[in-house]
Design a protein around this motif. Structure first.
Motif, PDB file in Angstrom:
ATOM      1  N   GLN A  52       0.844  -1.197   0.000  1.00 34.55           N
ATOM      2  CA  GLN A  52       0.000   0.000   0.000  1.00 34.55           C
ATOM      3  C   GLN A  52       0.876   1.243   0.000  1.00 34.55           C
ATOM      4  O   GLN A  52       0.645   2.177  -0.772  1.00 34.55           O
ATOM      5  CB  GLN A  52      -0.911   0.024   1.237  1.00 34.55           C
ATOM      6  N   LYS A  53       1.873   1.243   0.868  1.00 30.78           N
ATOM      7  CA  LYS A  53       2.767   2.395   0.976  1.00 30.78           C
ATOM      8  C   LYS A  53       3.510   2.640  -0.336  1.00 30.78           C
ATOM      9  O   LYS A  53       3.616   3.777  -0.798  1.00 30.78           O
ATOM     10  CB  LYS A  53       3.764   2.170   2.113  1.00 30.78           C
ATOM     11  N   ARG A  54       3.993   1.575  -0.956  1.00 30.04           N
ATOM     12  CA  ARG A  54       4.725   1.709  -2.219  1.00 30.04           C
ATOM     13  C   ARG A  54       3.833   2.290  -3.314  1.00 30.04           C
ATOM     14  O   ARG A  54       4.245   3.197  -4.042  1.00 30.04           O
ATOM     15  CB  ARG A  54       5.262   0.349  -2.662  1.00 30.04           C
ATOM     16  N   VAL A  55       2.600   1.812  -3.399  1.00 32.42           N
ATOM     17  CA  VAL A  55       1.665   2.293  -4.427  1.00 32.42           C
ATOM     18  C   VAL A  55       1.294   3.752  -4.170  1.00 32.42           C
ATOM     19  O   VAL A  55       1.293   4.577  -5.086  1.00 32.42           O
ATOM     20  CB  VAL A  55       0.408   1.395  -4.489  1.00 32.42           C
ATOM     21  N   VAL A  56       0.991   4.091  -2.914  1.00 35.55           N
ATOM     22  CA  VAL A  56       0.605   5.462  -2.579  1.00 35.55           C
ATOM     23  C   VAL A  56       1.754   6.422  -2.882  1.00 35.55           C
ATOM     24  O   VAL A  56       1.545   7.500  -3.455  1.00 35.55           O
ATOM     25  CB  VAL A  56       0.163   5.561  -1.100  1.00 35.55           C
ATOM     26  N   GLU A 112       1.614   9.506  -5.573  1.00 42.62           N
ATOM     27  CA  GLU A 112       1.925  10.880  -5.163  1.00 42.62           C
ATOM     28  C   GLU A 112       3.062  11.470  -5.992  1.00 42.62           C
ATOM     29  O   GLU A 112       3.027  12.645  -6.350  1.00 42.62           O
ATOM     30  CB  GLU A 112       2.268  10.941  -3.671  1.00 42.62           C
ATOM     31  N   GLU A 113       4.087  10.657  -6.291  1.00 41.55           N
ATOM     32  CA  GLU A 113       5.222  11.136  -7.073  1.00 41.55           C
ATOM     33  C   GLU A 113       4.866  11.381  -8.532  1.00 41.55           C
ATOM     34  O   GLU A 113       5.510  12.164  -9.209  1.00 41.55           O
ATOM     35  CB  GLU A 113       6.379  10.133  -6.997  1.00 41.55           C
ATOM     36  N   HIS A 114       3.842  10.698  -9.029  1.00 42.54           N
ATOM     37  CA  HIS A 114       3.447  10.792 -10.439  1.00 42.54           C
ATOM     38  C   HIS A 114       2.015  11.293 -10.575  1.00 42.54           C
ATOM     39  O   HIS A 114       1.283  10.893 -11.482  1.00 42.54           O
ATOM     40  CB  HIS A 114       3.598   9.425 -11.113  1.00 42.54           C
ATOM     41  N   LEU A 115       1.628  12.179  -9.682  1.00 46.48           N
ATOM     42  CA  LEU A 115       0.250  12.638  -9.600  1.00 46.48           C
ATOM     43  C   LEU A 115      -0.246  13.271 -10.899  1.00 46.48           C
ATOM     44  O   LEU A 115      -1.379  13.061 -11.312  1.00 46.48           O
ATOM     45  CB  LEU A 115       0.114  13.642  -8.455  1.00 46.48           C
ATOM     46  N   SER A 136      -1.051   3.800 -15.599  1.00 52.51           N
ATOM     47  CA  SER A 136      -1.840   2.641 -16.005  1.00 52.51           C
ATOM     48  C   SER A 136      -1.973   1.653 -14.855  1.00 52.51           C
ATOM     49  O   SER A 136      -1.133   1.600 -13.949  1.00 52.51           O
ATOM     50  CB  SER A 136      -1.207   1.946 -17.207  1.00 52.51           C
ATOM     51  N   LEU A 137      -3.021   0.879 -14.908  1.00 53.55           N
ATOM     52  CA  LEU A 137      -3.236  -0.169 -13.928  1.00 53.55           C
ATOM     53  C   LEU A 137      -2.093  -1.181 -13.987  1.00 53.55           C
ATOM     54  O   LEU A 137      -1.623  -1.668 -12.954  1.00 53.55           O
ATOM     55  CB  LEU A 137      -4.584  -0.841 -14.218  1.00 53.55           C
ATOM     56  N   ALA A 138      -1.608  -1.452 -15.196  1.00 56.13           N
ATOM     57  CA  ALA A 138      -0.511  -2.401 -15.365  1.00 56.13           C
ATOM     58  C   ALA A 138       0.755  -1.903 -14.665  1.00 56.13           C
ATOM     59  O   ALA A 138       1.491  -2.698 -14.065  1.00 56.13           O
ATOM     60  CB  ALA A 138      -0.241  -2.630 -16.849  1.00 56.13           C
ATOM     61  N   PHE A 192      -8.365   0.229  -0.144  1.00 52.01           N
ATOM     62  CA  PHE A 192      -8.643   1.663  -0.131  1.00 52.01           C
ATOM     63  C   PHE A 192     -10.123   2.012  -0.280  1.00 52.01           C
ATOM     64  O   PHE A 192     -10.499   3.172  -0.120  1.00 52.01           O
ATOM     65  CB  PHE A 192      -7.837   2.363  -1.234  1.00 52.01           C
ATOM     66  N   GLY A 193     -10.937   1.034  -0.628  1.00 55.98           N
ATOM     67  CA  GLY A 193     -12.371   1.284  -0.747  1.00 55.98           C
ATOM     68  C   GLY A 193     -12.804   1.858  -2.080  1.00 55.98           C
ATOM     69  O   GLY A 193     -13.997   2.031  -2.318  1.00 55.98           O
ATOM     70  N   VAL A 194     -11.864   2.185  -2.936  1.00 55.35           N
ATOM     71  CA  VAL A 194     -12.156   2.715  -4.269  1.00 55.35           C
ATOM     72  C   VAL A 194     -11.169   2.096  -5.263  1.00 55.35           C
ATOM     73  O   VAL A 194     -10.078   1.682  -4.878  1.00 55.35           O
ATOM     74  CB  VAL A 194     -12.047   4.258  -4.326  1.00 55.35           C
ATOM     75  N   PRO A 195     -11.531   2.060  -6.540  1.00 55.80           N
ATOM     76  CA  PRO A 195     -10.599   1.558  -7.547  1.00 55.80           C
ATOM     77  C   PRO A 195      -9.382   2.485  -7.681  1.00 55.80           C
ATOM     78  O   PRO A 195      -9.453   3.672  -7.329  1.00 55.80           O
ATOM     79  CB  PRO A 195     -11.421   1.565  -8.841  1.00 55.80           C
ATOM     80  N   PRO A 196      -8.273   1.974  -8.201  1.00 62.47           N
ATOM     81  CA  PRO A 196      -7.054   2.775  -8.321  1.00 62.47           C
ATOM     82  C   PRO A 196      -7.229   4.081  -9.094  1.00 62.47           C
ATOM     83  O   PRO A 196      -6.715   5.124  -8.680  1.00 62.47           O
ATOM     84  CB  PRO A 196      -6.074   1.857  -9.049  1.00 62.47           C
ATOM     85  N   ASN A 197      -7.967   4.063 -10.190  1.00 62.44           N
ATOM     86  CA  ASN A 197      -8.130   5.292 -10.973  1.00 62.44           C
ATOM     87  C   ASN A 197      -8.909   6.349 -10.199  1.00 62.44           C
ATOM     88  O   ASN A 197      -8.603   7.541 -10.274  1.00 62.44           O
ATOM     89  CB  ASN A 197      -8.791   5.007 -12.323  1.00 62.44           C
ATOM     90  N   ARG A 198      -9.890   5.941  -9.413  1.00 62.03           N
ATOM     91  CA  ARG A 198     -10.658   6.892  -8.614  1.00 62.03           C
ATOM     92  C   ARG A 198      -9.799   7.445  -7.464  1.00 62.03           C
ATOM     93  O   ARG A 198      -9.880   8.618  -7.130  1.00 62.03           O
ATOM     94  CB  ARG A 198     -11.920   6.254  -8.068  1.00 62.03           C
ATOM     95  N   TYR A 199      -8.965   6.594  -6.885  1.00 65.15           N
ATOM     96  CA  TYR A 199      -8.051   7.050  -5.833  1.00 65.15           C
ATOM     97  C   TYR A 199      -7.090   8.094  -6.396  1.00 65.15           C
ATOM     98  O   TYR A 199      -6.880   9.142  -5.804  1.00 65.15           O
ATOM     99  CB  TYR A 199      -7.265   5.867  -5.257  1.00 65.15           C
ATOM    100  N   HIS A 200      -6.516   7.796  -7.561  1.00 74.73           N
ATOM    101  CA  HIS A 200      -5.585   8.712  -8.219  1.00 74.73           C
ATOM    102  C   HIS A 200      -6.258  10.059  -8.498  1.00 74.73           C
ATOM    103  O   HIS A 200      -5.708  11.125  -8.196  1.00 74.73           O
ATOM    104  CB  HIS A 200      -5.068   8.060  -9.499  1.00 74.73           C
TER     105      HIS A 200
END
Length: 146
Positions: free
Chosen positions: A27-31, A35-38, A43-45, A66-74
């Protein structure tokens, strides 16, 4: 009768803690990556590869975590950054939209309205009105802000 069974399933499922999801280190790595590439399209891949999971498994476990899909979180993180810039900078709405990765100001305005319920310029005007009305201290109670 069917309604009672459905309600029982819904309430008993809510009482159980969620299982699964991404481990905390992933989770930390993805977040951190998001944040670094906001301002970039991610891509999901790319995110799945970051934590060495298949795209399907990553999407499912991300939503569990996170309760939401990755694109919505982004997108949500982009909107939070935009809100902070609208509050604390003298950048124009167009400059902010470019800084957080939108090619068109109209796309940013539409996304921000969906996120905050108001267009960016109206949000900024409201913030400025609050500063003029209450000074730098801001409202001291919720009632004062309206």
């Amino acid at each position: 009768m069917h309604e009672l069974i459905r309600l029982e399933r819904t309430t008993s499922g809510a009482a159980r803690p969620l299982r699964g999801g991404l481990p905390v280190r992933q989770q930390k790595r993805v977040v951190e990556f998001i944040e670094e590439h906001l301002a970039e399209e991610i891509s999901l891949a790319t995110l799945a590869k970051l934590v060495d999971l298949s795209v399907y498994h990553f999407a499912r476990t991300f939503k569990q975590s996170f309760g939401v899909p990755p694109n919505r979180y982004h997108m949500g993180r982009r909107m939070v950054r935009a809100r902070n810039l609208l509050q604390r900078s003298a950048l124009s709405v167009t400059q902010i939209s470019i800084q957080i990765g939108f090619r068109e100001t109209s796309s940013f305005t539409r996304a921000y309205r969906k996120f905050a319920g108001v267009v960016p310029s109206a949000f900024r005007r409201h913030q400025e009105d609050q500063i003029h009305k209450f000074g730098a201290r801001g409202p001291t109670t919720i009632a004062e802000s309206f």
